[in-house]
Design an enzyme around this catalytic site. Structure first.
Site, PDB file in Angstrom:
ATOM      1  N   HIS A 144      -1.828  12.403  61.099  1.00 21.70           N
ATOM      2  CA  HIS A 144      -2.680  11.970  59.991  1.00 21.70           C
ATOM      3  C   HIS A 144      -1.933  12.071  58.661  1.00 21.70           C
ATOM      4  CE1 HIS A 144      -6.733  11.582  58.015  1.00 21.70           C
ATOM      5  NE2 HIS A 144      -6.069  12.183  57.039  1.00 21.70           N
ATOM      6  N   GLU A 145      -1.306  13.208  58.412  1.00 17.88           N
ATOM      7  CA  GLU A 145      -0.633  13.407  57.132  1.00 17.88           C
ATOM      8  C   GLU A 145       0.620  12.547  57.012  1.00 17.88           C
ATOM      9  OE1 GLU A 145      -2.472  14.918  55.138  1.00 17.88           O
ATOM     10  OE2 GLU A 145      -3.785  15.750  56.681  1.00 17.88           O
ATOM     11  N   HIS A 178      -0.204   9.039  55.972  1.00 19.06           N
ATOM     12  CA  HIS A 178      -0.457   8.921  54.537  1.00 19.06           C
ATOM     13  C   HIS A 178       0.818   8.703  53.732  1.00 19.06           C
ATOM     14  CE1 HIS A 178      -4.668   9.493  53.938  1.00 19.06           C
ATOM     15  NE2 HIS A 178      -4.725  10.696  54.482  1.00 19.06           N
ATOM     16  N   GLY A 228      -7.609  21.306  55.523  1.00 18.05           N
ATOM     17  CA  GLY A 228      -6.931  21.371  56.808  1.00 18.05           C
ATOM     18  C   GLY A 228      -5.451  21.121  56.611  1.00 18.05           C
ATOM     19  N   ALA A 229      -5.160  20.112  55.781  1.00 16.90           N
ATOM     20  CA  ALA A 229      -3.774  19.784  55.422  1.00 16.90           C
ATOM     21  C   ALA A 229      -3.831  18.852  54.225  1.00 16.90           C
ATOM     22  CB  ALA A 229      -3.047  19.122  56.591  1.00 16.90           C
ATOM     23  N   MET A 230      -2.698  18.676  53.567  1.00 17.48           N
ATOM     24  CA  MET A 230      -2.631  17.802  52.396  1.00 17.48           C
ATOM     25  C   MET A 230      -1.328  17.038  52.410  1.00 17.48           C
ATOM     26  SD  MET A 230      -3.993  16.575  49.753  1.00 17.48           S
ATOM     27  CE  MET A 230      -3.191  15.308  48.770  1.00 17.48           C
ATOM     28  N   GLU A 231      -1.439  15.716  52.185  1.00 16.39           N
ATOM     29  CA  GLU A 231      -0.327  14.795  52.408  1.00 16.39           C
ATOM     30  C   GLU A 231       0.656  14.703  51.260  1.00 16.39           C
ATOM     31  OE1 GLU A 231      -3.847  12.144  50.935  1.00 16.39           O
ATOM     32  OE2 GLU A 231      -3.575  13.924  52.186  1.00 16.39           O
TER      33      GLU A 231
END
Length: 933
Positions: free
Chosen positions: A379-380, A383, A343-346
């Site tokens: 959310h990201e 992080h 979905g996404a990556m931090e």
């Protein structure tokens, strides 16, 4: 009777209350993100002139190169990595990248072996070792590539000296494949021209596909990144651009630009990112912090990045205040990629997203799309501190990163959109959904032992519902005073959390009856959660481990005997605030606003009183608890603790309910009844019952909005969609006429879509289900033409609603063609088809027939395997289907299931429970739907 505790009728406080300085509660939630990874392609690039290495060893042994964890003999300090991705295929049709890397490491313990991760890379020059101290470096004796454990093993003639530093230099080539892992390529078309992006996804074990590295989260280092790229493209990485040559240089007769980035902070390999594209961007500067949103130029020109840009600064500032730690980097880049399995990556300073998770179009995207974007951004960004600045030592403690971020994303989103009351949706979006997984005997504790999580596919399996949607609630004082400050740029284990929380507790004015570790280990080290039973007649309260199938036994024993410390709050009729005592003559409601991670059961008399108040004065019960009563009752009934008819009676009041949360809770739970009974005689009476209940809601929104306007509230907009979707699916003629009319108008004039953005998913699905090939083909044409990712997603899901088996079979075949359905969307498309009662057997046959291809194409490490297996088997409820599932497991054992191993086990357990439940309840449920009382 489960083990528990007794409370007198006139007293009633239960639980552990920690001091005001710090409170920690572990709550398991559900999966929002399907953060998925792909297995590496089986083919290695073999360039001319590559160094020949010995044949890989495959036999297991006790040698360090046959172990999955790196020995602790070497510690990396800095990397210098230069990469040149080719965005055009070579003569063989392959896209490749060339690279050179040097890593400076310190020898912690003397050794004559250098083990460094390297996967699918071919060395084009013999690696060299240089000593940085007074002694010369040992001579390299041999180099062996271990493909199973993904190591390059460098054997030395003499030992490295403890305390000394060395530099290892390598040159290599790899494939810039389309496998969505490591350093990979993403493709898209703009104005009819094919464009290629070189991008990355390193988490959890794919940095080793980009360059040789010590690829474990505790092996932190500083990274110096340089990228060679076409002058017409832009290069990005974690650090700010430090230097870009104005005059192009020539490499292999190709003109390229050399971009050098500032060194990173000390960080883990899985957080690295580097991207080459011709994307556009928008930016703003807030307090000297550069914030940029990158995407396809067409999307940027259309303003699709504006919403993300508008909320990012607000959320970053919120987290700075919340953590009381400044944002640790000079920039925050966010980029939307056409092909991205997560979905996404931090990635620190360069966060990558699916387009649907970052891009928003005011005219086309829905309210749900907007919420998804703001929560994922939050959310990201969370992080960047909790996960990046302070990082877990090993993947068994993934919940420490993801659980916390999954909680505070709601806080960050609430700051950006304060009128939404989004924090209330934690219960629906997360708590209720994780209960379903954590109530299985095959669930798992939040924190596993390190030795249980070793291989890449085991690491991938940890990225599941339980890990992502546990959450830890800490006070701001705790965060700002101890944990982040103490462990910044370092790694932690979960016990560090308890230690620092205990310090805050000890410094407070009150002394808790138990230590933090005593309380919290029961939630972290044992699987599951309790059901708390309150007897309002006797005042007795008991707890026991809640299992959907009580006849099953947990896979693992618990040193705590499946007991938890449970803080209980309850209220009584007409109480202004939650009280801590019981009264004989009034209804009692526990777990106010669902602040605890447990289910609640009552004696029959109190259940009857609650049912009565729902029917007569539902506003006396908070909206969240109206949803909770429904969810608890249905799941208690599935477990055989209360009668199924009692659970069904909790939906009677819906005829007059207009709030979203109770309706959504009811529909989520009734969905199980549809899965179990939509192929039986129960289906007709159930449809009639649900149709009667939703009629009032449909009429309410007809009067309120006339289906032309948006309802005023955030969740009201969701409930408007529910009203339309359920009314149409249960045969409401007014609804069917509406959606057919809208869809026909669109088909007549494809350039003008008359369907409101919020309603499109429901309308598309209903119209395609009621139509045939003409409607499906039109949707496919619109899908291919759509330039907004969220619109493509709506159409892609809606095409799975078709009623014609041949259309669904054709659609299933499309999922194997990445030119039709992107790899990132293949598994979710199959799941959508399986959710259709017509498509479920087709999807099951399709997956069984193509399992080997799917497994090899999408990889043993792909997170989507667990979703795929659970998605195609959730309707299973017969002995025949159970035997098919077991046969599928046995027939494909030689191929494997990768990150879906646990999902296979859970599906078998779930199917077994479904068989029992249907056998025990079908006749009763049929009678009740015919004559609901």
């Amino acid at each position: 009777m489960g083990k528990g505790f007794f409370i007198r009728k006139t007293v009633g406080i239960v639980g552990i209350v920690l001091a005001a300085g710090a409170i920690a509660t572990i709550i398991a939630l559900s999966v929002v993100y399907s953060q998925e990874k792909s297995k590496n392609n089986e083919n290695e690039v073999k360039p001319t002139g590559a160094v020949t290495t010995p044949v890989p060893t495959t036999e297991p042994s006790n040698e360090p190169w046959d172990q999955w964890r790196l020995p602790q003999t070497l510690s990396p300090q800095t990397y210098n990595v230069t990469l040149w991705p080719r965005l055009q295929p070579d003569a063989t049709g392959l896209y490749i990248f060339r690279g050179l890397s040097s890593v400076v490491f310190r020898c912690v313990e003397k050794t004559n072996l250098i083990l460094i991760h390297s996967n699918k890379l071919n060395m084009t020059l013999q690696p060299t070792l240089t000593a940085l101290g007074s002694k010369p470096a040992p001579i390299i004796e041999s180099i062996v590539m271990h493909t199973k454990t993904q190591y390059m093993a460098i054997h030395l003639k003499e030992e490295l000296t403890a305390g000394e530093s060395y530099e290892l230099y390598t040159e290599f080539v790899g494939e810039l494949a389309d496998d969505l892992g490591g350093f990979y390529r993403s493709e898209y078309y703009e104005n009819g021209v094919k464009k290629v992006v070189a991008t990355t996804q390193m988490q959890a074990t794919d940095a080793r596909k980009a360059f040789p590295c010590f690829d474990e989260p505790a092996m932190k280092a500083v990274f110096h990144i340089t990228l060679y790229h076409d002058p017409a493209t832009v290069a990005l990485s974690n650090g700010v651009k430090q230097f870009e040559q104005i005059v192009n240089i020539t490499v292999d007769d190709t003109f390229v630009t050399r971009t050098t980035f500032a060194p990173t902070e000390v960080m883990s390999t899985y957080l690295l990112a580097f991207i080459v594209s011709d994307f556009g961007f928008i930016e703003q500067n807030i307090d000297k912090l550069q914030i940029r949103i990158f995407a396809r130029q067409e999307a940027i020109n259309a303003g699709q990045g504006e919403y993300a840009l508008s909320v990012t600064g607000t959320i970053l500032k919120f987290f700075e205040d919340y953590y009381n730690v400044p944002y640790p980097l000079p920039k925050s880049d966010q980029i939307a990629l056409p092909d991205f399995n997560a979905g996404a990556m931090e990635n620190w300073g360069l966060i990558t997203y699916r387009e649907t998770a970052l891009l928003y179009d005011e005219e086309i995207s829905s309210n749900g799309n907007k919420e998804r974007i703001v929560t994922i951004i939050a959310h990201e960004l969370a992080h960047q501190w909790f996960g990046n600045l302070v990082t877990i030592r090993w993947w068994n403690d993934l919940w420490l990163n993801e659980g916390f971020a999954s909680y505070v994303e709601y806080l960050g989103a609430d700051k950006a959109e304060p009128t939404w009351n989004i924090k209330d949706l934690i219960v629906l979006n997360d708590v209720h959904r994780v209960f379903a997984i954590d109530a299985l005997a095959s669930s798992h504790p939040l924190s596993s032992k390190e030795e249980e999580i070793q291989r890449p596919e085991q690491i991938s399996e940890v990225f599941d519902t339980i890990s992502y949607k546990c959450f830890c609630i800490f006070t701001t004082n705790f965060l700002q005073q101890t944990y982040l400050d103490h462990f910044k740029f370092n790694n932690t284990v979960y016990t560090d959390l308890w230690e620092h929380l205990q310090r805050a507790v000890d410094s407070s004015s009150s002394t808790p009856p138990r230590s933090v570790q005593d309380i919290m280990d029961r939630w972290v080290l044992q699987m599951g959660f309790p059901v708390v039973t309150i007897n309002t007649e006797t005042g007795q309260i008991t707890q026991e481990h809640f299992l959907l199938d009580p006849e099953t036994k947990p896979d693992r024993p618990s040193e705590f005997n499946y007991e938890w410390f449970v803080p209980i709050s309850w209220t009584k009729k007409e109480a202004a605030q939650p009280l801590y005592w019981l009264f004989d003559d009034n209804w009692v409601l526990a777990n106010i606003n669902v602040t605890g991670y447990y289910r609640v059961n009552y004696d029959n008399e109190n259940w009857e009183r609650l049912l009565n108040v729902l029917q007569t004065s539902r506003q006396s019960i908070p909206v969240i608890n109206r949803a909770q009563i429904i969810d608890d009752a249905f799941n208690l009934a599935k477990a055989g603790i209360i009668e199924t008819t009692l659970a069904l009676r909790t939906t009677l009041f819906l005829a007059s309910e207009t709030e979203y949360m109770p309706w959504e809770s009811a529909l989520d739970n009734l969905d199980y009844f549809y899965l179990m009974f939509d192929r039986t005689e129960v289906y007709g009476p159930m449809q009639t019952y649900v149709g009667n209940k939703v009629e009032g809601l449909f009429d309410y929104f007809t009067r309120l909005t006339n289906w032309e306007n948006l309802p005023p509230g955030h969740t009201d907009q969701y409930n408007q969609v529910n009203a339309l979707r359920v009314a149409c699916s249960t045969g409401n003629e007014n609804c069917t006429t509406l959606v057919k009319t809208w869809f026909e108008q669109w088909m007549e004039n494809p350039n003008v879509n008359p369907i409101k953005a919020n309603l499109r998913s429901a309308v598309y699905c209903s119209a395609i289900a009621a139509g045939g090939e003409k409607e499906w083909n039109f949707a496919w044409e619109m899908f291919e033409k759509a330039t907004v990712a969220s619109e493509k997603d709506k159409l892609r899901a809606a095409m799975a609603c078709a009623s014609e088996p041949w259309l669904l079979n054709r659609y299933l075949k499309y999922t194997l063609d990445s030119n039709k359905i992107r790899k990132q969307d293949a598994t979710s498309t199959i799941i959508s088809i399986a959710s259709n009662v017509v498509g479920q057997p087709l999807a099951w046959d399709f997956v069984r027939a193509n399992w080997e291809y799917i497994f090899k194409q999408y990889g043993g490490g792909s997170f989507s395997f667990s979703n795929l297996i659970n998605g195609i088997t959730k309707r299973f409820s017969t002995e025949f289907e159970l035997q098919q599932l077991i046969q599928f497991r046995d027939d494909n054992a030689h191929i494997g299931f990768g990150s879906g191993n646990l999902a296979i086990q859970q599906s078998i357990e779930r199917t077994t429970a479904n068989i029992k439940w249907v056998k025990n309840n079908q006749e009763t449920v049929l009678e009740w739907f015919i004559n609901p009382l």
